[in-house]
Design an enzyme around this catalytic site. Sequence first.
Site, PDB file in Angstrom:
ATOM      1  N   GLU A  20      28.985  60.135  12.666  1.00 31.70           N
ATOM      2  CA  GLU A  20      27.656  60.101  13.266  1.00 31.70           C
ATOM      3  C   GLU A  20      26.668  59.734  12.177  1.00 31.70           C
ATOM      4  OE1 GLU A  20      24.347  59.922  14.886  1.00 31.70           O
ATOM      5  OE2 GLU A  20      25.989  60.380  16.270  1.00 31.70           O
ATOM      6  N   GLU A  68      32.202  55.111  21.877  1.00 29.33           N
ATOM      7  CA  GLU A  68      31.196  54.902  22.908  1.00 29.33           C
ATOM      8  C   GLU A  68      30.003  54.261  22.223  1.00 29.33           C
ATOM      9  OE1 GLU A  68      27.765  56.651  24.512  1.00 29.33           O
ATOM     10  OE2 GLU A  68      28.232  54.526  24.687  1.00 29.33           O
ATOM     11  N   GLU A  77      24.765  47.493  21.310  1.00 33.93           N
ATOM     12  CA  GLU A  77      25.048  48.468  20.255  1.00 33.93           C
ATOM     13  C   GLU A  77      26.134  47.964  19.300  1.00 33.93           C
ATOM     14  OE1 GLU A  77      25.640  52.472  21.573  1.00 33.93           O
ATOM     15  OE2 GLU A  77      23.867  52.453  22.871  1.00 33.93           O
TER      16      GLU A  77
END
Length: 255
Positions: A20, A68, A77
């Site tokens: 992340e 994702e 993205e």
Amino acid sequence: MAASWSNAARAGAKQVIACEQNPLVAEAAAENVRLNGYADRVTIIPKRSSDLVVGVDLPRRADILVSEVLSDSLLSENVLEITRHARQALLKPDARLIPYKVGAVAALMGGDRLAPWFSVGSVSGFDLSAFNRFVPNIHPHLFTTRVGEFFSDPMDVFEFDLRQAYRGTESRVLEFITTRPGPCVGVLQWIKLWLDDETVYANPPHPEVRPAAWRHNIFPFPGPILVEAGDRVAVQAGHDDISLYFARAPLNKGG
């Protein structure tokens, strides 16, 4: 990210490494890992996947990639480049990808309730139609079939197999056959994901609003077009590595 690591750990994975890039989100995710008793199996790394290094962040190349990195418009993205890098630098040659293929689905959409969203005529006796030149090329929204109506059957437009090399830009003319009369506003696009050989997810509009991670995109025509059932409407569709587009196109001769 939370659903990915938690389901992988719950399914019996011996080691799960999640990344992340936002350090605050990564810190909260690591706390959730501890709260749920998976700290011995799940590691949260505050980095982009493209910054991970095998032998430093990962002890070895991974067996499975669960990702994702998908937007409402599928590609923005950077899913194609991120997955390409992961295949080359982070995964075993026979690693599984979830999803392993992604796609865009499109249909004509319109109706009397939707048409005023994208065009203006006379208001209080004033002609304001010149403002129609400022209609955006794309409008994201969680549409329902109560707001807009399908004016054609859905069509699978583009598919991207994430296990293979990126194909480059692409453009084609689609021909839709209208299924009802009325004002056709433009092209509605949604996403489709192949999770495994048996499981396919898609998010078309429903009669009621449903909680969803992804919205729909409508690509409006310069103005609504009045159609009858059985009319042919040509649409230019294309993509590069991070975006999709749809625009009205002329019909072939004889159309």
